[in-house]
Motif scaffolding. Structure first.
Motif, PDB file in Angstrom:
ATOM      1  N   GLN A  52       0.856  -1.182   0.000  1.00 57.02           N
ATOM      2  CA  GLN A  52       0.000   0.000   0.000  1.00 57.02           C
ATOM      3  C   GLN A  52       0.900   1.242   0.000  1.00 57.02           C
ATOM      4  O   GLN A  52       1.844   1.323   0.785  1.00 57.02           O
ATOM      5  N   VAL A  53       0.610   2.185  -0.872  1.00 55.58           N
ATOM      6  CA  VAL A  53       1.411   3.405  -0.966  1.00 55.58           C
ATOM      7  C   VAL A  53       0.565   4.599  -0.534  1.00 55.58           C
ATOM      8  O   VAL A  53      -0.511   4.845  -1.099  1.00 55.58           O
ATOM      9  N   PHE A  54       1.040   5.328   0.468  1.00 61.37           N
ATOM     10  CA  PHE A  54       0.449   6.627   0.816  1.00 61.37           C
ATOM     11  C   PHE A  54       1.404   7.691   0.301  1.00 61.37           C
ATOM     12  O   PHE A  54       2.538   7.805   0.772  1.00 61.37           O
ATOM     13  N   THR A  55       0.966   8.462  -0.672  1.00 67.65           N
ATOM     14  CA  THR A  55       1.872   9.402  -1.343  1.00 67.65           C
ATOM     15  C   THR A  55       2.123  10.673  -0.555  1.00 67.65           C
ATOM     16  O   THR A  55       2.969  11.482  -0.932  1.00 67.65           O
ATOM     17  N   GLY A  56       1.398  10.852   0.544  1.00 73.21           N
ATOM     18  CA  GLY A  56       1.391  12.120   1.260  1.00 73.21           C
ATOM     19  C   GLY A  56       0.079  12.834   1.067  1.00 73.21           C
ATOM     20  O   GLY A  56      -0.279  13.726   1.833  1.00 73.21           O
ATOM     21  N   GLU A  57      -0.660  12.411   0.043  1.00 69.91           N
ATOM     22  CA  GLU A  57      -1.991  12.949  -0.246  1.00 69.91           C
ATOM     23  C   GLU A  57      -2.989  11.821  -0.540  1.00 69.91           C
ATOM     24  O   GLU A  57      -4.078  11.783   0.015  1.00 69.91           O
TER      25      GLU A  57
ATOM     26  N   GLY B  19       0.973  -6.475   2.817  1.00 75.07           N
ATOM     27  CA  GLY B  19       0.642  -6.244   4.222  1.00 75.07           C
ATOM     28  C   GLY B  19       1.392  -5.087   4.845  1.00 75.07           C
ATOM     29  O   GLY B  19       1.308  -4.870   6.063  1.00 75.07           O
ATOM     30  N   HIS B  20       2.124  -4.346   4.040  1.00 77.02           N
ATOM     31  CA  HIS B  20       2.889  -3.196   4.513  1.00 77.02           C
ATOM     32  C   HIS B  20       2.388  -1.912   3.832  1.00 77.02           C
ATOM     33  O   HIS B  20       1.712  -1.962   2.802  1.00 77.02           O
ATOM     34  N   THR B  21       2.785  -0.782   4.414  1.00 76.20           N
ATOM     35  CA  THR B  21       2.460   0.537   3.845  1.00 76.20           C
ATOM     36  C   THR B  21       3.741   1.332   3.674  1.00 76.20           C
ATOM     37  O   THR B  21       4.589   1.364   4.574  1.00 76.20           O
ATOM     38  N   LEU B  22       3.882   1.954   2.517  1.00 73.93           N
ATOM     39  CA  LEU B  22       5.030   2.813   2.230  1.00 73.93           C
ATOM     40  C   LEU B  22       4.574   4.263   2.256  1.00 73.93           C
ATOM     41  O   LEU B  22       3.613   4.636   1.578  1.00 73.93           O
TER      42      LEU B  22
END
Length: 418
Positions: free
Chosen positions: A10-15, A51-54
């Motif tokens: 899962q990628v959270f780009t900052g937005e 299962g991880h977030t970046l």
């Protein structure tokens, strides 16, 4: 520099969020970000982390690495803080800290350098009350003692020459929250500093911890406050003042809890969380488990919480910063950012997404850091990999499995990446 992929994450780009995505890093920069359906076929090292977030590396909007504290930058990085913003330090220490950032396993460093101080103004009385050494007295004697436009211009010329700061820091502290009568700059003097700093292209931030002090320094035209209030409940006048100036607040709520003495239980919880073992020393744990207590008789942490609730509801930008400092008990470099995020969600009512944005893209936007704070093509590869989903459970930010600053992995987490 290395080239690699982090994929199936899962990628959270900052937005925004990409539920199943990848990030391609090359030569310290982000080459590409996207969903797995668009991943390029490359013969390069790849880490598959379902299962991880970046996330973007966290940006701590407020620290003090006093005396060029050698713990500050390495410990911050171990906790996923890839950039720190210092709010007061002498030029000799700034130069030492900038040299430290050339070494592996250190956070990137931004600074105000020497803050704009006046004779016997904050923080001089607090420092001298607890430190009677000749060395400290000699250092403080060199601090600016601003009084008029000529002295302000001289101060800024000196800063430009000795430090080349990233922003300018004002001190506007009457001692109201602590019951101490302190010398405070006039609003007119603060306005002059803002005017002269803006001529040179600087952002201007300010320390204030009481309602009246905050109203005054907002009137002077600062871009943001490096604390919130704790001396009384927030008022509509406070909200209106922030809105009028389009100013932001970095409330340092964990530090406010230490200041009033009400944060000890939460500080102790984070200090002894099993996930921090090996990332922080015993002296730093001991430091975190104590409270400053300066405002125990005249302030309440709930006033600080309520001020942030009111400001957030009004659309004022809230930036995440810890105020971690070596001599200031109740904080720990890096770790206090995770406590701050917890408080934002569980005490102030932010969503985890809002809290994470406050520690990444929003800090970069308001400080005009154009090369970091988000996961996007061309930006620095400042990355934080955590197990779990901090967009659901903010405390998952402490499940750290990898930290990269400009594409270089922090050695403390190499084993956890496997």
């Amino acid at each position: 520099m290395s080239t690699f992929l982090i994929r199936d994450v899962q990628v959270f780009t900052g937005e925004d969020t990409i539920p199943n995505g990848y990030v391609h890093v090359s030569d310290g920069k982000i080459k590409a970000v996207g969903p797995m359906s668009d991943i390029p076929q490359l013969s390069i090292p790849a880490y598959s982390k379902p299962g991880h977030t970046l996330l973007p590396g966290l940006i701590d909007a407020h620290i003090h690495a006093d005396m060029a504290n050698p713990t500050a930058l390495p410990q911050a990085l171990r906790f996923g803080v890839t950039t720190v913003c210092e709010m007061q330090n002498e030029p000799v220490n700034v130069q030492k800290l900038r040299k430290q950032t050339l070494e592996p396993d250190t956070a990137s460093y931004k600074t105000a350098g020497q803050a704009a101080t006046i004779e016997n103004g904050w923080p001089i009385p607090v420092i001298t009350a607890h430190d009677k050494s000749e060395e400290t007295a000699a250092e403080i004697a060199k601090w600016p003692k601003l009084s008029n436009r000529a002295s302000v211009v001289e101060y800024l010329d000196w800063l430009d020459r000795e430090v080349q700061p990233d922003y300018i820091k004002l001190m506007h502290e009457s001692g109201t929250s602590m019951g101490w009568p302190l010398a405070k700059p006039s609003v007119e003097l603060q306005r002059i500093i803002v005017e002269e700093a803006r001529k040179r292209g600087y952002l201007v931030v300010a320390h204030a911890t009481s309602l009246q002090d905050t109203l005054e320094v907002l009137e002077a035209g600062v871009d943001g406050l490096t604390h919130t209030i704790c001396d009384q409940p927030p008022t509509q006048e406070l909200v209106d003042a922030y809105k009028k100036r389009n100013a932001w607040v970095n409330p340092t709520l964990a530090t406010m809890g230490s200041l009033t003495g009400e944060g000890r239980e939460l500080q102790d919880r984070f200090a002894h969380d099993p996930r921090v073992e090996g990332l922080i020393g015993e002296s730093q744990i001991s430091n975190l488990c104590n409270c400053l207590g300066f405002a125990a008789q005249h302030g309440k942490v709930e006033y600080a919480y309520e001020s942030v609730r009111r400001l957030k509801e009004a659309g004022v930008d809230v930036l995440c910063g810890s105020d971690a400092a070596g001599p200031a008990v109740g904080t720990a470099f890096g770790l206090s950012m995770h406590q701050e995020l917890h408080v934002y969600v569980h005490k102030v009512g932010m969503t985890p997404r809002e809290a994470l944005r406050s520690a990444t893209s929003l800090v970069a936007k308001r400080f005009k850091f154009v090369d970091r704070g988000s996961l996007a093509e061309g930006l620095n590869a400042d990355l934080l990999l955590v197990e779990g989903d901090p967009l659901e459970d903010i405390d998952a930010t402490l499940n750290i499995r990898g930290v990269w600053r400009e594409g270089r992995m922090c050695s403390a987490h190499v084993v956890k990446l496997g």
